[in-house]
Design an enzyme around this catalytic site. Structure first.
Site, PDB file in Angstrom:
ATOM      1  N   HIS A 476       0.834  -1.208   0.000  1.00  0.00           N
ATOM      2  CA  HIS A 476       0.000   0.000   0.000  1.00  0.00           C
ATOM      3  C   HIS A 476       0.873   1.264   0.000  1.00  0.00           C
ATOM      4  O   HIS A 476       0.475   2.294   0.534  1.00  0.00           O
ATOM      5  CB  HIS A 476      -0.931  -0.006   1.216  1.00  0.00           C
TER       6      HIS A 476
HETATM    7  C1  LIG Z   1      -0.159  -7.563  -4.467  1.00  0.00           C
HETATM    8  C2  LIG Z   1      -0.997  -6.373  -4.131  1.00  0.00           C
HETATM    9  C3  LIG Z   1      -2.156  -6.552  -3.374  1.00  0.00           C
HETATM   10  C4  LIG Z   1      -2.951  -5.448  -3.050  1.00  0.00           C
HETATM   11  N1  LIG Z   1      -4.167  -5.647  -2.437  1.00  0.00           N
HETATM   12  C5  LIG Z   1      -5.021  -4.598  -2.289  1.00  0.00           C
HETATM   13  C6  LIG Z   1      -6.354  -4.785  -1.826  1.00  0.00           C
HETATM   14  O1  LIG Z   1      -6.824  -5.910  -1.605  1.00  0.00           O
HETATM   15  N2  LIG Z   1      -7.137  -3.686  -1.639  1.00  0.00           N
HETATM   16  C7  LIG Z   1      -6.678  -2.421  -1.897  1.00  0.00           C
HETATM   17  O2  LIG Z   1      -7.419  -1.467  -1.668  1.00  0.00           O
HETATM   18  N3  LIG Z   1      -5.437  -2.218  -2.371  1.00  0.00           N
HETATM   19  C8  LIG Z   1      -4.618  -3.267  -2.607  1.00  0.00           C
HETATM   20  N4  LIG Z   1      -3.379  -3.059  -3.151  1.00  0.00           N
HETATM   21  C9  LIG Z   1      -2.968  -1.673  -3.462  1.00  0.00           C
HETATM   22  C10 LIG Z   1      -3.642  -1.076  -4.699  1.00  0.00           C
HETATM   23  O3  LIG Z   1      -3.791  -2.046  -5.717  1.00  0.00           O
HETATM   24  C11 LIG Z   1      -2.766   0.087  -5.181  1.00  0.00           C
HETATM   25  O4  LIG Z   1      -2.624   0.997  -4.100  1.00  0.00           O
HETATM   26  C12 LIG Z   1      -3.359   0.847  -6.358  1.00  0.00           C
HETATM   27  O5  LIG Z   1      -3.604  -0.010  -7.451  1.00  0.00           O
HETATM   28  C13 LIG Z   1      -2.395   1.959  -6.789  1.00  0.00           C
HETATM   29  O6  LIG Z   1      -3.010   2.710  -7.796  1.00  0.00           O
HETATM   30  P1  LIG Z   1      -2.179   3.708  -8.712  1.00  0.00           P
HETATM   31  O7  LIG Z   1      -3.134   4.265  -9.698  1.00  0.00           O
HETATM   32  O8  LIG Z   1      -1.411   4.636  -7.848  1.00  0.00           O
HETATM   33  O9  LIG Z   1      -1.091   2.784  -9.417  1.00  0.00           O
HETATM   34  P2  LIG Z   1      -1.278   1.410 -10.229  1.00  0.00           P
HETATM   35  O10 LIG Z   1      -2.623   0.823 -10.055  1.00  0.00           O
HETATM   36  O11 LIG Z   1      -0.121   0.548  -9.837  1.00  0.00           O
HETATM   37  O12 LIG Z   1      -1.115   1.858 -11.760  1.00  0.00           O
HETATM   38  C14 LIG Z   1       0.064   2.404 -12.292  1.00  0.00           C
HETATM   39  C15 LIG Z   1       0.133   2.018 -13.768  1.00  0.00           C
HETATM   40  O13 LIG Z   1       1.140   2.776 -14.428  1.00  0.00           O
HETATM   41  C16 LIG Z   1       1.871   1.929 -15.306  1.00  0.00           C
HETATM   42  N5  LIG Z   1       3.185   2.549 -15.515  1.00  0.00           N
HETATM   43  C17 LIG Z   1       4.149   2.747 -14.586  1.00  0.00           C
HETATM   44  N6  LIG Z   1       5.209   3.368 -15.130  1.00  0.00           N
HETATM   45  C18 LIG Z   1       4.910   3.582 -16.433  1.00  0.00           C
HETATM   46  C19 LIG Z   1       5.626   4.185 -17.529  1.00  0.00           C
HETATM   47  N7  LIG Z   1       6.850   4.715 -17.371  1.00  0.00           N
HETATM   48  N8  LIG Z   1       5.023   4.217 -18.754  1.00  0.00           N
HETATM   49  C20 LIG Z   1       3.779   3.689 -18.936  1.00  0.00           C
HETATM   50  N9  LIG Z   1       3.074   3.103 -17.935  1.00  0.00           N
HETATM   51  C21 LIG Z   1       3.621   3.065 -16.685  1.00  0.00           C
HETATM   52  C22 LIG Z   1       1.895   0.600 -14.586  1.00  0.00           C
HETATM   53  O14 LIG Z   1       2.162  -0.476 -15.461  1.00  0.00           O
HETATM   54  C23 LIG Z   1       0.491   0.554 -14.001  1.00  0.00           C
HETATM   55  O15 LIG Z   1      -0.449  -0.013 -14.895  1.00  0.00           O
HETATM   56  C24 LIG Z   1      -2.561  -4.140  -3.472  1.00  0.00           C
HETATM   57  C25 LIG Z   1      -1.395  -3.968  -4.232  1.00  0.00           C
HETATM   58  C26 LIG Z   1      -0.621  -5.064  -4.588  1.00  0.00           C
HETATM   59  C27 LIG Z   1       0.604  -4.837  -5.431  1.00  0.00           C
END
Ligand SMILES: Cc1cc2nc3c(=O)[nH]c(=O)nc-3n(C[C@H](O)[C@H](O)[C@H](O)COP(=O)(O)OP(=O)(O)OC[C@H]3O[C@@H](n4cnc5c(N)ncnc54)[C@H](O)[C@@H]3O)c2cc1C
Ligand SMILES: *[C@@H]1O[C@H](CO)[C@@H](O)[C@H](O)[C@H]1NC(C)=O
Ligand SMILES: *[C@@H]1O[C@H](CO)[C@@H](O)[C@H](O)[C@H]1NC(C)=O
Ligand SMILES: *[C@@H]1O[C@H](CO)[C@@H](O)[C@H](O)[C@H]1NC(C)=O
Length: 557
Positions: A476
């Site tokens: 997280h």
């Molecule tokens: C194993 C695991 C279990 C989890 N379980 C839970 C849960 O049960 N409940 C919950 O609420 N949260 C959970 N989380 C946390 C939650 O999934 C994340 O906090 C959330 O998805 C983050 O959202 P975000 O939009 O910040 O980033 P992300 O959802 O990670 O999205 C970022 C995106 O940007 C892309 N990207 C990165 N760099 C580049 C680049 N240079 N060029 C192009 N694309 C790029 C990545 O590929 C990705 O698709 C979990 C996380 C993990 C890893």
């Protein structure tokens, strides 16, 4: 019972899930315009062919199709043309992602550049994971969905009503209420209530003290709905999704002149190429600047600060070290990144149960500790039962820096887990509570006679040591380009124009509960804000229209 030493091997749960919408069969990645899935579920145009996109212009360019990026794109497409650039591939028709029964497998099948989960190890040696696929970490996570508290919403200065609407929009599309608890989740629930003293509150999407059943992005057929499903609710004609392309940096105009540098596009490479060939794509340049869109980084808490640094927005010394031409000496980029420390007990079980996602949570009265359980894979055919406690609001802060200038590789991250005494004290509390729960009669009898019912509980001193040596993650992590230090309240990056960041990297503090719900909500929320802001601008620019709202640009690509 042992304190497990392995990573963010998550919480898997096979759900029996109730529904808000029926599960759709989503069509496969297409190569030619919006297309319908077998049950009428249409997706925007998706391509991995960089040549199709290179040199083109769009009203908005969103980098990263994760929890925040996808709902943002769907929302902005109501009025504007968008390019979504995602470094990973498509999640559609991939059973490793969609099937609850496969939950956790991608987390142990990682490689350096192509796997859908990318591993990283923090400087202190804690293993962690990032999603690398359209849908982002929502395509690999436990799927547990829980809204942030009202206090949190107030603290971030968000509009309460719009927050609620945005949560509801997300929930009507990809969130489900479990029908029945799995056997293991049911045992965990009762143990949290009886051994943990956390009263049962039933099913709720709201964050609250006590024991509750939360929402899930897995439906009642055990199918995962990722953030990428939300793209189907946008204006499909205005969205282009470029897959398997990794953004290197933002391109700026006016970077040497007196006025603020202005983002005008991005450079990207093929994710699976050698990285030598660099492509560019641009923001549409309409005549009046008011009608121009932005580059929006939604690449997650590691990805977005990394792209800022690679774009020349960061601490001057670091940029110089990597020979990156500085655009803004932004000392705060990468600072204040945090991860919630986690303390996890692995339970020895004579059975090898199926993997099991998380349906239940226990939250202490003061909301400081969150307890959940799941059954995760440790190898392709072995699972382990884990009960884990998370510190909801860590105060220890870390730092993110570039390791090199390859955007496909992880940056360096140090979270400084439990550095602050306050966090360490809470961790000891977590340890005591976890042991009590894990040694409850219910759990002991489920696990069978091999467990020692009279096992000694650890002492305070032992727990202090174990906290330091065995600290783990719930995945997280957040912060690194936070509101107030790197971006303003509209998520615009200080010091430049036409560049925003919107994702977990902008949260200065954890939502306390699991963050996915709030990050999905934030994409929708800020998308609406941007649409409103531009409607408002068009009104003030053309008062002669007599109060009629004039919206800019019927976007064309
Ligand atoms: C194993 C695991 C279990 C989890 N379980 C839970 C849960 O049960 N409940 C919950 O609420 N949260 C959970 N989380 C946390 C939650 O999934 C994340 O906090 C959330 O998805 C983050 O959202 P975000 O939009 O910040 O980033 P992300 O959802 O990670 O999205 C970022 C995106 O940007 C892309 N990207 C990165 N760099 C580049 C680049 N240079 N060029 C192009 N694309 C790029 C990545 O590929 C990705 O698709 C979990 C996380 C993990 C890893
Ligand atoms: C995109 O990347 C994924 C993951 O590496 C891969 O499975 C897929 O074949 C790639 N697609 C194309 C068209 O290169
Ligand atoms: C700075 O501006 C010049 C001239 O407009 C351009 O060639 C160069 O690529 C820009 N640099 C960056 C980092 O955007
Ligand atoms: C588990 O898989 C490994 C190889 O992946 C195999 O060698 C082993 O026999 C399997 N064990 C069981 C119990 O199926």
């Amino acid at each position: 019972m042992t304190f497990s030493n392995n990573l963010c091997l998550a919480f898997v749960t096979v759900l029996a899930v109730g529904i808000l919408i029926s599960s759709q069969q989503v069509s496969s990645q297409g190569e030619g315009g919006a297309h319908a899935g077998s049950k009428g579920f249409s997706l925007p145009y998706m391509t991995s062919n960089v040549e199709e996109v290179s040199g083109k212009s769009f009203d908005y360019i969103v980098v990263g199709g994760g929890a925040s990026g996808c709902p943002l794109v769907a929302t902005l497409s109501q009025k504007y043309s968008l390019l979504l650039i995602e470094r990973g591939g498509s999640p559609f028709n991939n059973p490793m992602i969609s099937e609850a029964t496969n939950f956790g497998l991608p987390l142990i099948q990682t490689d350096e550049f192509l796997s859908i989960a990318q591993r990283f190890v923090s400087e202190e040696g804690v293993m962690n994971l990032r999603g690398r696929v359209l849908g982002g970490s929502t395509a690999i996570n436990n799927g547990f969905y829980s809204r942030a508290s009202e206090d949190y919403v107030k603290k971030l200065g968000w509009d309460k009503k719009l927050v609620r609407e945005a949560y509801e929009w997300i929930e009507s599309k990809v969130v489900f209420q479990p029908n029945d608890l799995t056997e293991w989740q049911s045992i965990v629930k009762d143990s949290l209530v009886h051994a943990g003293g956390l009263p049962y509150k039933g099913f709720s999407l709201e964050h609250m003290p006590g024991t509750k059943v939360g929402g899930s992005i897995f439906d009642r057929n055990g199918k995962r709905h990722t953030a990428a499903d939300l793209l189907a609710y946008g204006n499909l004609d205005r969205i282009t999704v470029l897959l398997n392309a990794t953004v290197k940096n933002v391109i700026f105009h006016n970077n040497g002149s007196g006025s603020k540098p202005e983002a005008s596009g991005v450079k990207f490479i093929k994710s699976n190429g050698n990285g030598d060939q660099v492509y560019e794509v641009y923001l549409s340049r309409r005549k009046d600047t008011e009608s121009r869109g932005d580059v929006i980084l939604s690449a997650g808490a590691l990805g977005s600060p990394q792209i800022l640094l690679l774009s020349g927005i960061g601490p001057y010394e670091q940029l110089k070290h990597f020979n990156i031409s500085p655009i803004v000496d932004a000392t705060e980029v990468g600072k204040g990144i945090k991860d919630n420390p986690c303390f996890r007990l692995s339970l020895d079980s004579p059975k090898t149960p199926r993997s099991d996602i998380t349906q239940v949570v226990g939250v202490t009265k003061d909301s400081q500790i969150i307890i959940q359980s799941a059954i995760g894979y440790i190898t392709n055919n072995e699972t382990t039962l884990k009960v884990a406690a998370k510190l909801a609001y860590p105060v220890s802060q870390g730092k993110l820096e570039l390791k090199n200038i390859d955007p496909r590789q992880n940056p360096l991250v140090r979270f400084n887990y439990l550095f602050e005494e306050k966090d360490l004290d809470q961790c000891v509390r977590m340890g005591h509570l976890l042991e009590k729960i894990a040694q409850s009669n219910l759990i002991i009898s489920y696990l069978g006679s091999e467990q020692n019912e009279n096992a000694e509980l650890s002492t305070e001193e032992e727990l202090r040591e174990l906290c330091k040596t065995d600290v783990q993650t719930y995945c997280h992590y957040h912060g690194g380009s936070s509101i107030g230090s790197v971006v303003d309240k509209d998520y615009k990056v200080y010091g430049v124009n036409r560049l925003r960041v919107l994702d977990g990297s902008t949260l200065p503090d954890a939502p306390g509960t699991n963050p996915m719900a709030t990050l999905l909500m934030l994409g929708r929320y800020q998308g609406i804000k941007i649409l409103d802001e531009r409607d408002h601008n068009s009104f003030t620019c053309f008062p002669e229209h007599g109060g009629q709202y004039t919206t800019y640009s019927v976007p064309e690509m």
